[in-house]
Write an enzyme that holds these catalytic residues in place. Sequence first.
Site: not given
Length: 464
Positions: A232, A381, A436
């Site tokens: 990630d 983000y 993930h």
Amino acid sequence: MGWKITTFIVLVAVVTGLFLSGVLKTPPEPLKFQDNYWGRGAKPSSKPKDHDNIHEISVNVPNATLVDLKNRLKNVRLFDSALENVEFQYGFRLDYMKDLVTYWKDKYDWRKQEAYLNTFPHYKTNIEGIDLHFIHVKPKLKQGQTAKPLMIVHGWPGSVFEFYKMIPMLVDPTSHGGSEDDVFEVIAPSIPGYGFSEMPHKKDFDQIAAAQMFLKLMERLGFERFYVQGGDWGAIITRIMALLKPSVITGLHNNMIISDTGNPVSVVRTMVGSVFPSVVGVKPEEYDRVYPYGKKIMQLLQETGYMHIQATKPDTVGFALNDSPVGLAAYILEKFSTWTNPANRDLADGGLEKYYTKDELLTSVMIYWTTGTITSSMRFYKEAFAGKALETRGMQVTVPTGMAAFPHELGHVPEAWCAPFYTNLVHYTLMSDGGHFAAFEKPALLAADIRTFVKKVESLHTSN
């Protein structure tokens, strides 16, 4: 076969313009260290004498925080009813949330989990104006034995807690299927603004800034060369570390492959591969991980709505998540459900307890709740899309690199497609199972792949 040739010609014709525009772009400038300061107020004119001290700490949440949490759980306001014949397809399921809240309120023991967190040594040190938290676990070495330093970096919505099952496998390999030559000294930092690390007080703290900070941490700890690993955001951060200062990175291992899949060359290759996979290097065992491409894109769109919110107005949704523990749990654990395996959407509990325990899930949520860092974590983000961090995906990594491609990861980059971005790819594994959150879900598989990769790198050093 005629239709395939026609399709191939059409595809090439359609994307030729895109290709030409892509190859004529000015390449991004090489990354350089910046004079950063993320603390409150103006940057001090001089550093205090003890600015580089490292302090051992322990996780200890005030009782008032736990009392407040219990009151909020008692007074939770849920919506009235769920849709019929729906599991996790619309998001977190109402009936399972009721069950989880009851367990959280009546049976979950934070103090027990806190004691577990403190089984590894925790530290803080001030870098660039903020306190950086990290776990540092040293192995018990036998005479003549040496450990390989390894930094492991988490992502969102994770934390260093993801690594708790894998760390013993790395620092004590002989007890977990490894050999005496596989021993590691592990450093696991919390990304600033996540969990126990202080949040940046100024804008523009992106993945490049985090990479620079982590390089400074390793230098402060006295490591001249070391391995890095991540998934990630951790994959992007460790990749940037290798771009910023390749001379100190012995090897880079990622369980999420980062590449510039949006450039024209990649678009051409992907489209051609849907018809002629072998021409663009897609192995038969990889085909179903990439195609049908339209279906894969739709699945990705289903899972990335959160990204648009967090890349634009993270503080707005942050008010809600920081105020409601149940809302926070739904927001985070829904990701642990479908990002572990998209088929979990069709299960009543989202498949969560198939892979994790309730205590593990709630501890992951509690690290965000007790530190109040969900908003600052989501800002990562916005900074990524506003700055230059994502441009680094097209830069070439030259250090020895290893990849573990898990089948249920959000996207797949075939081994043959890595070459433009990793010029020294020495290891690539199509993992048999997992998604993930690899370190959290499949710690033994990931630890074994890290050991295999490091052995290859060490053998290269020996031969050289």
